[in-house]
Design an enzyme around this catalytic site. Structure first.
Site, short mmCIF file in Angstrom:
data_model
loop_
_atom_site.label_atom_id
_atom_site.label_comp_id
_atom_site.label_asym_id
_atom_site.label_seq_id
_atom_site.Cartn_x
_atom_site.Cartn_y
_atom_site.Cartn_z
N ASP A 69 0.86 -1.18 0.00
CA ASP A 69 0.00 0.00 0.00
C ASP A 69 0.90 1.24 0.00
OD1 ASP A 69 -2.63 1.34 0.36
OD2 ASP A 69 -1.73 1.96 2.25
N THR A 102 -2.99 4.96 -4.18
CA THR A 102 -1.91 5.70 -3.53
C THR A 102 -0.56 5.45 -4.19
OG1 THR A 102 -1.79 3.90 -1.93
CG2 THR A 102 -3.01 5.84 -1.28
N THR A 103 -0.36 4.24 -4.75
CA THR A 103 0.90 3.94 -5.44
C THR A 103 0.91 4.62 -6.80
OG1 THR A 103 0.87 1.79 -4.34
CG2 THR A 103 2.43 2.06 -6.12
N ASP A 400 -8.99 -0.11 1.60
CA ASP A 400 -9.04 0.35 0.20
C ASP A 400 -10.34 -0.07 -0.47
OD1 ASP A 400 -6.57 1.33 0.68
OD2 ASP A 400 -5.52 0.26 -0.92
#
Length: 559
Positions: A69, A102-103, A400
């Site tokens: 994450d 988020t990545t 998520d």
């Protein structure tokens, strides 16, 4: 550096030129900032997609976290550079706003910085690059709106929501159970959602974990699970049609507030004091019984004597329950939290169809299940796993998935994943770059310009066009990373998919990460939320613009 001694003979060091600062200006400052941003993006690049690698992070006190994450990795990394901290904040913003992606947002920002560096080396002003990026991001934002699709769902037809949550879980360590976990996430969100107002309060979903069992044993409980057991082992383990008194006052006689000393010199005095305490406690218990409570949940503890009396008065009790859990129990059971015994009344009691204590395997671990509540708006996802790290990563993955389901209830537009939207936006931005005449084109008049002595290529007349085209190239970093992480030849794969999109005018063609044998992401059921992708592009562009505008870095010199 020199060593000196104070009047007590203690040594101290005098640093010469300690006020001196290092300073980077102009292009050097911008290149240093870009290098820091690219370094952070390079770390996360390998974590992107369903075949992305995990990172192991060890904290100073020895705790180990294994995750892919993006927000968690960057939060736990010890980052010193200020520009790298901006990238960390970028990932946290995406996590806070959307919960997923988020990545991807950091990889996107890193690619934009990489392209900007090439433009700066060609002598293009950073503000022009920032302008071009801003225009290109608007083009991509609008294009995403055009290629998005809406789907209808209801409490009876949750399949589209499940498919989108499965896409989110595909890139996590829990992907072997993605179907079951996606269904749990969707059902939990629908249980707490207000579909008329399109609003979801994720605080009503409690995620608990217990080491033991296997990941497949994870379950959704329409009620609350508390990691406590009955205060006395002989109290009943199952209470049906429970009426629950939720107390935040201590279940014991009050202690004097002042410093005091009691002299007890005879057995009678001691017995009198003991009887008084017991009478006081009996009144408390009787008060709970009178209002009809069949279970007491208390925020504070009570001693063994009190526990013994509660058991004898047939009043089951649970002690040391945390404040957040008390609030959730109150919401679920429709009860009120009572701060004083004098305020206890029948209408303030919570109601639950079943309260049961459950033990796990051969261990002594026991938990309390409060089910069939009067108000089922609070639910619990109870995770099982082989070790603590697995449970923590499952919690992050489910967070998520819950956020994606919440976003779809707020806005039911989706785009297709697998890098297909990035390629489609890249083609759209490239096409739009040719149609940008007028004020945005910077025209250099060689007759009047003092820079006529420099060798400026003729295509530099359209400087902002360069930035727009660079934005289109940067968009391709995500599908490139997906192909690379999946073990495919990145450039060949990307070129083939891009050619297929142009030829078929099909924006659903993406990278076949799972080696299914087809590139159509619609057929593979790889969905992503529209607002998640739009937010990625906007946030990445804003951060890159901010970094490009820094041309002077003053920092204290290091010793």
């Amino acid at each position: 550096m020199a060593l000196a001694f104070d009047e007590f003979g203690r040594p101290f060091i005098i640093l010469r030129e300690q006020e001196k600062k290092t300073r980077l200006r102009g292009l050097d400052a911008q290149k240093a900032n870009i290098a820091a941003g690219k370094a952070v993006a390079r770390i996360l690049r390998t974590s992107l997609g369903p075949k992305g690698m995990d990172k192991m992070l060890q904290s100073p006190d020895g705790d180990v976290t294994i995750t892919n994450d993006g927000a968690t990795i960057l939060e736990q990394m010890d980052v010193d550079n200020q520009i790298a901290k901006l990238m960390v904040e970028l990932s946290c913003s995406q996590d806070y706003e959307i919960g997923d992606g988020t990545t991807g947002v950091v990889v996107m920002a890193g690619a934009l910085l990489e392209q900007a560096e090439k433009l700066l080396e060609r002598g293009i002003h950073p503000l022009r690059v920032a302008e071009g990026y801003e225009m290109a991001s608007r083009i991509a934002f609008d294009h995403l709106e055009r290629i998005s699709q809406k789907f209808e769902f209801s409490a009876d037809n949750i399949e589209p929501l499940v498919q989108t949550c499965m896409t989110t879980l595909s890139s996590k360590i829990v992907n072997r159970c993605k179907r079951a976990l996606a269904e749990i996430a969707v059902k939990a969100v629908l249980a707490v959602a207000d579909l008329e107002r399109k609003d979801v309060n994720l605080d009503l979903i409690k995620v608990e974990g217990k080491v033991g069992g296997k990941l497949e044993d994870t379950e959704l409980i329409y009620g609350i699970v508390v990691d406590k057991d009955m205060s006395h082992p002989q109290m009943p383990k199952r209470i049906e049609d429970a009426k629950i008194a939720i107390l935040t006052c201590p279940f014991e006689p009050p202690k004097p507030k002042t410093k005091h000393k009691v002299d007890i010199d005879t057995v009678q005095k001691f017995q009198t004091l003991r009887d008084q305490e017991q009478k006081y406690f009996d009144e408390m218990v009787q008060k709970c019984k009178d209002v009809g409570a069949t279970l007491v949940i208390c925020q504070w503890g009570f001693d063994d004597e009190a526990n013994h009396l509660l058991m004898h008065r047939n009043l089951p009790a649970v002690r040391w329950v945390g404040g957040v859990e008390l609030e959730l129990i109150a919401i679920a059971t429709g009860g009120r939290i009572v701060p004083r015994f004098q305020e206890l009344s029948p209408e303030k009691l919570g109601k639950a169809g079943l309260v049961r204590e459950k033990s796990f395997g051969t261990t002594k671990d026991r938990m309390l299940y409060i089910e069939q509540c009067a108000n089922s708006r609070a639910v619990t996802i109870f995770i099982r796993g082989g070790n603590k790290m697995m449970i923590e990563e499952t919690k992050r993955s489910l967070h998520d998935a819950l956020c994606v389901a919440r976003n779809l209830i707020r806005n039911n537009s989706i785009v297709y994943g697998g890098g297909s939207v990035e390629i489609s936006c890249s083609i759209a931005v490239e096409t739009a770059a040719d149609r940008h005449p007028g004020v945005e084109q910077v025209f250099v008049d060689f007759g009047a310009c003092s820079c006529k002595n420099y060798a400026i290529p003729s295509d530099c007349f359209f400087v902002v066009q360069y930035a727009i085209r660079s934005f289109a190239d940067a968009l391709e970093a995500v599908p490139l990373a997906l192909a690379e992480n999946s073990g495919l030849p990145p450039i060949d794969t990307l070129t083939a998919v891009k050619a297929q999109q142009v030829k078929e005018s099909n924006p659903h063609c993406g990278i076949d990460c799972n080696d299914v044998g087809m590139n159509d992401m619609k057929e593979q059921n790889v969905f992503e939320t529209l607002i998640g992708k739009q937010q990625q592009i906007l946030l990445a562009t804003q951060v890159v613009k901010m970094i490009l505008k820094i041309d002077d870095v003053i920092s204290p010199s290091e010793y």
